[in-house]
Design a protein around this motif. Structure first.
Motif, PDB file in Angstrom:
ATOM      1  N   THR A   2       4.377 -41.405  56.795  1.00 60.84           N
ATOM      2  CA  THR A   2       4.805 -40.013  56.729  1.00 60.84           C
ATOM      3  C   THR A   2       4.683 -39.434  58.131  1.00 60.84           C
ATOM      4  O   THR A   2       3.590 -39.351  58.673  1.00 60.84           O
ATOM      5  CB  THR A   2       3.943 -39.225  55.731  1.00 60.84           C
ATOM      6  OG1 THR A   2       4.032 -39.855  54.448  1.00 60.84           O
ATOM      7  CG2 THR A   2       4.423 -37.787  55.615  1.00 60.84           C
ATOM      8  N   THR A  42       5.202 -36.484  60.922  1.00 58.21           N
ATOM      9  CA  THR A  42       5.375 -35.071  61.230  1.00 58.21           C
ATOM     10  C   THR A  42       5.913 -34.980  62.651  1.00 58.21           C
ATOM     11  O   THR A  42       5.365 -35.612  63.549  1.00 58.21           O
ATOM     12  CB  THR A  42       4.033 -34.325  61.163  1.00 58.21           C
ATOM     13  OG1 THR A  42       3.508 -34.454  59.845  1.00 58.21           O
ATOM     14  CG2 THR A  42       4.200 -32.848  61.482  1.00 58.21           C
ATOM     15  N   LEU A  92       8.720 -27.561  62.822  1.00 57.62           N
ATOM     16  CA  LEU A  92       7.926 -28.634  62.244  1.00 57.62           C
ATOM     17  C   LEU A  92       8.668 -29.269  61.084  1.00 57.62           C
ATOM     18  O   LEU A  92       9.233 -28.568  60.244  1.00 57.62           O
ATOM     19  CB  LEU A  92       6.617 -28.069  61.688  1.00 57.62           C
ATOM     20  CG  LEU A  92       5.441 -27.993  62.652  1.00 57.62           C
ATOM     21  CD1 LEU A  92       4.308 -27.224  62.005  1.00 57.62           C
ATOM     22  CD2 LEU A  92       4.975 -29.398  63.036  1.00 57.62           C
ATOM     23  N   CYS A  93       8.637 -30.595  61.021  1.00 56.60           N
ATOM     24  CA  CYS A  93       9.197 -31.245  59.847  1.00 56.60           C
ATOM     25  C   CYS A  93       8.381 -32.469  59.498  1.00 56.60           C
ATOM     26  O   CYS A  93       7.637 -33.008  60.316  1.00 56.60           O
ATOM     27  CB  CYS A  93      10.652 -31.617  60.076  1.00 56.60           C
ATOM     28  SG  CYS A  93      10.839 -32.808  61.368  1.00 56.60           S
ATOM     29  N   VAL A  94       8.508 -32.870  58.254  1.00 53.43           N
ATOM     30  CA  VAL A  94       7.787 -34.015  57.719  1.00 53.43           C
ATOM     31  C   VAL A  94       8.795 -34.922  57.039  1.00 53.43           C
ATOM     32  O   VAL A  94       9.680 -34.441  56.333  1.00 53.43           O
ATOM     33  CB  VAL A  94       6.729 -33.559  56.694  1.00 53.43           C
ATOM     34  CG1 VAL A  94       6.179 -34.738  55.920  1.00 53.43           C
ATOM     35  CG2 VAL A  94       5.611 -32.820  57.394  1.00 53.43           C
ATOM     36  N   ASP A  95       8.676 -36.216  57.271  1.00 55.97           N
ATOM     37  CA  ASP A  95       9.618 -37.143  56.689  1.00 55.97           C
ATOM     38  C   ASP A  95       8.921 -38.454  56.345  1.00 55.97           C
ATOM     39  O   ASP A  95       8.214 -39.019  57.180  1.00 55.97           O
ATOM     40  CB  ASP A  95      10.748 -37.407  57.687  1.00 55.97           C
ATOM     41  CG  ASP A  95      12.063 -37.496  56.975  1.00 55.97           C
ATOM     42  OD1 ASP A  95      12.694 -36.452  56.776  1.00 55.97           O
ATOM     43  OD2 ASP A  95      12.426 -38.620  56.592  1.00 55.97           O
ATOM     44  N   ALA A  96       9.134 -38.933  55.128  1.00 57.80           N
ATOM     45  CA  ALA A  96       8.486 -40.171  54.703  1.00 57.80           C
ATOM     46  C   ALA A  96       9.414 -41.359  54.881  1.00 57.80           C
ATOM     47  O   ALA A  96      10.635 -41.231  54.807  1.00 57.80           O
ATOM     48  CB  ALA A  96       8.066 -40.062  53.250  1.00 57.80           C
ATOM     49  N   LEU A  98       3.134 -36.960  64.679  1.00 56.51           N
ATOM     50  CA  LEU A  98       1.892 -37.365  64.026  1.00 56.51           C
ATOM     51  C   LEU A  98       2.265 -38.305  62.892  1.00 56.51           C
ATOM     52  O   LEU A  98       3.333 -38.168  62.282  1.00 56.51           O
ATOM     53  CB  LEU A  98       1.128 -36.173  63.464  1.00 56.51           C
ATOM     54  CG  LEU A  98       0.488 -35.254  64.509  1.00 56.51           C
ATOM     55  CD1 LEU A  98       1.430 -34.134  64.889  1.00 56.51           C
ATOM     56  CD2 LEU A  98      -0.823 -34.683  63.993  1.00 56.51           C
ATOM     57  N   LEU A  99       1.385 -39.239  62.602  1.00 60.44           N
ATOM     58  CA  LEU A  99       1.677 -40.246  61.581  1.00 60.44           C
ATOM     59  C   LEU A  99       0.610 -40.251  60.493  1.00 60.44           C
ATOM     60  O   LEU A  99      -0.581 -40.373  60.785  1.00 60.44           O
ATOM     61  CB  LEU A  99       1.728 -41.638  62.237  1.00 60.44           C
ATOM     62  CG  LEU A  99       1.784 -42.831  61.277  1.00 60.44           C
ATOM     63  CD1 LEU A  99       3.068 -42.817  60.453  1.00 60.44           C
ATOM     64  CD2 LEU A  99       1.664 -44.145  62.039  1.00 60.44           C
ATOM     65  N   GLY A 100       1.036 -40.112  59.251  1.00 58.40           N
ATOM     66  CA  GLY A 100       0.164 -40.367  58.101  1.00 58.40           C
ATOM     67  C   GLY A 100       0.532 -41.747  57.583  1.00 58.40           C
ATOM     68  O   GLY A 100       1.597 -41.929  57.002  1.00 58.40           O
ATOM     69  N   VAL A 139       9.240 -45.252  53.355  1.00 61.25           N
ATOM     70  CA  VAL A 139       8.440 -46.080  52.449  1.00 61.25           C
ATOM     71  C   VAL A 139       9.114 -47.426  52.211  1.00 61.25           C
ATOM     72  O   VAL A 139      10.338 -47.499  52.034  1.00 61.25           O
ATOM     73  CB  VAL A 139       8.225 -45.336  51.094  1.00 61.25           C
ATOM     74  CG1 VAL A 139       7.445 -46.202  50.107  1.00 61.25           C
ATOM     75  CG2 VAL A 139       7.505 -44.013  51.319  1.00 61.25           C
ATOM     76  N   ASP A 152      15.691 -34.520  61.934  1.00 64.89           N
ATOM     77  CA  ASP A 152      15.485 -33.185  61.350  1.00 64.89           C
ATOM     78  C   ASP A 152      15.318 -32.127  62.440  1.00 64.89           C
ATOM     79  O   ASP A 152      15.767 -30.993  62.293  1.00 64.89           O
ATOM     80  CB  ASP A 152      14.245 -33.182  60.448  1.00 64.89           C
ATOM     81  CG  ASP A 152      14.521 -33.820  59.082  1.00 64.89           C
ATOM     82  OD1 ASP A 152      15.703 -33.910  58.700  1.00 64.89           O
ATOM     83  OD2 ASP A 152      13.556 -34.210  58.416  1.00 64.89           O
ATOM     84  N   LEU A 153      14.663 -32.509  63.539  1.00 65.65           N
ATOM     85  CA  LEU A 153      14.559 -31.573  64.671  1.00 65.65           C
ATOM     86  C   LEU A 153      15.937 -31.335  65.280  1.00 65.65           C
ATOM     87  O   LEU A 153      16.277 -30.203  65.652  1.00 65.65           O
ATOM     88  CB  LEU A 153      13.612 -32.107  65.750  1.00 65.65           C
ATOM     89  CG  LEU A 153      12.127 -32.211  65.407  1.00 65.65           C
ATOM     90  CD1 LEU A 153      11.340 -32.611  66.665  1.00 65.65           C
ATOM     91  CD2 LEU A 153      11.584 -30.897  64.851  1.00 65.65           C
ATOM     92  N   HIS A 192      13.054 -47.059  52.116  1.00 62.64           N
ATOM     93  CA  HIS A 192      13.694 -46.843  53.419  1.00 62.64           C
ATOM     94  C   HIS A 192      13.729 -48.088  54.295  1.00 62.64           C
ATOM     95  O   HIS A 192      14.407 -48.114  55.312  1.00 62.64           O
ATOM     96  CB  HIS A 192      12.974 -45.725  54.176  1.00 62.64           C
ATOM     97  CG  HIS A 192      12.915 -44.437  53.424  1.00 62.64           C
ATOM     98  ND1 HIS A 192      11.828 -44.065  52.677  1.00 62.64           N
ATOM     99  CD2 HIS A 192      13.826 -43.445  53.257  1.00 62.64           C
ATOM    100  CE1 HIS A 192      12.052 -42.889  52.121  1.00 62.64           C
ATOM    101  NE2 HIS A 192      13.247 -42.497  52.446  1.00 62.64           N
TER     102      HIS A 192
END
Lengths: 305, 305
Positions: A130, A132, A40-44, A83-85, A46, A71-72, A50
């Motif tokens: 963000t 995931t 699992l990884c999380v990356d923003a 997934l998207l925040g 913005v 990252d994977l 970015h």
């Protein structure tokens, strides 16, 4: 038209359901089929950091997805889901946000990782995505960290670096295939180059408790870096070392495994740019000919620095 | 002291490694041991929306974690891990951000879901914590959505609602145990009440294609709702219907399973606040005595509305 959470949720709920999802879209959480060891990884991503306000929204979504998938790749994982925040100010346009989501989902799907869930939030400040990413490791596959390197290991880089900000930072391909190849070849530590080759090499070195001798003559310098050098007077090598957002993989391979990479024709694809040695002062060393100097620590991209 | 990504990463890397993590902290992605069917959710917690600048940072972290865990509760999932996407402006204090992270990790650990990874980003605008929660379903456990309800089902609520903004929105307990109990009892659809009982009932009804008759006389009204009513002149029931941030679970239980809940003494813990019926106009109906009127759609908390 300014966005509303209600409208966006209705639009999201009408999209086709990804096969890996056991439940309809729009639930509180995504429930996924089966699985092995999870990565699992999380990356923003913005606005203003970015991407720019003028960046095509589909490319914003693509980049947000690609950063997380990179990252994977650095774990040799196979992507399964995104997934998207999503955070946006009230005045953001709903079409623009939808185009970001479509761009993200499309790119994820191309790599086996459809958008399966997320969250929306209305808040002031620049738009932020963000992401995931969930991936899985092959059965029995060893987990990889940045800390596994040993003295004598070869430092590999999967492609040329520098000058990414001209355009490549939006359209790069995460090195998923290469990541899995490198894991199969037996690398001991791996990461992606997001904050600049020098800074990321220094991190890899310190986390493995080693000195990394980076052979400046062997760094594959991207044509974008040479173009950037022409316009700003800094050298192409400086761009290659410090620009970041390259999303190439940096890996430490046991010297004895070199033959395996060579026999697969993989050493031609990748560059061997240095090697690891024991040292009482771990970190990156920049080498030219016989001389090696410890990296001064300047350059590279550090948030909030 | 203003924060820097470098300092924060060093601090994070010194924290103890959670047992579920196969790799050291600080890698690009968290690689987790084993696992069954994965449940994943993402939830944002932003200053000015979900907490104030004056909120104790440890409670901010706690709330961010609890919100995500509440989404897992709504699937009857068992929490396994948390990841944090932290976004903060350059002038945010590093101690404050660290206290948020500690609060988040501590609460996650208390529920079996330590912080295993994430991302930091420096960007203007209010501080935001985007939390990803990973949970797992018991072997063979059916996935739950909001769309599974059928005519005749009973509408259950796990606890009193309204007035949460006084303080409870920071200190609520996600209904993890209750969620698993309800799944075992055979509920067909479930969600947590975050945007107001009325709005969330309406969503549950529409996604199941049913009318939900909510018995206004049976809604457990929280003491906080009565206190809020005294101070602003709106009725306690109005607060109970519309305030949101209750994080109680709302579930549709087949009428035939009622005995099972009763025999376990569970119906005393939960409130039966209505029932589902077929209708050509799906949605929420507010009922008092014999009269039922379709909900007007006002009230509740919609981001960007």
């Amino acid at each position: 038209m300014a966005w509303s959470e209600h409208q966006l949720h209705r639009w999201l709920a009408r999209r086709p359901r990804p096969k890996c999802l056991k439940t309809p879209l729009g639930h509180d959480a995504a429930q996924l089929r089966g699985g092995s060891d999870a990565v699992l990884c999380v990356d923003a991503c913005v606005e203003g950091v970015h991407f720019d306000a003028a960046t095509a929204p589909s490319m914003v979504g693509r980049k947000a997805a690609a950063r997380a998938l990179s990252d994977l790749a650095a774990c040799g994982a196979t992507p399964r889901a995104l997934l998207l925040g999503l955070r946006a100010p009230g005045e953001a346009g709903s079409r623009r946000l939808q185009a970001m989501i479509v761009g993200l989902d499309r790119f994820g799907q191309e790599h086996g990782a459809p958008l399966v869930g997320g969250d929306t939030c209305c808040a002031p400040g620049p738009v932020g995505l963000t992401v995931t990413a969930l991936g899985s490791l092959a059965r029995g596959q060893k987990a990889l960290s940045r800390a596994g390197g040993r003295a004598g290991d070869l430092l590999l880089l999967t492609g040329p670096v520098g000058g990414s900000r001209a355009a490549r930072h939006l359209s790069f391909e995460p090195r998923l295939k290469e990541g899995r190849m490198l894991v199969q070849a037996g690398v001991r530590a791996m990461m992606d180059v997001s904050d600049g080759l020098a800074l990321d090499c220094d991190r890899l070195a310190r986390q493995s408790g080693l000195a990394l001798d980076l052979d400046l003559g062997r760094i594959p310098v991207h044509a974008d870096a040479r173009r950037a050098a022409k316009s700003d007077g800094r050298s192409a090598l400086e761009h290659a070392l410090n620009d970041g957002e390259d999303y190439e993989l940096l890996a430490l391979l046991p010297r004895g495994k070199r033959a395996m990479l060579e026999s697969g024709g993989l050493l031609e694809q990748f560059s061997c740019i240095g090697q690891a040695r024991k040292s009482s002062s771990p970190g990156l060393f920049l080498c030219q000919g016989e001389s090696c100097d410890q990296w001064s620590g300047t350059g590279g991209w550090l948030h909030g620095a």
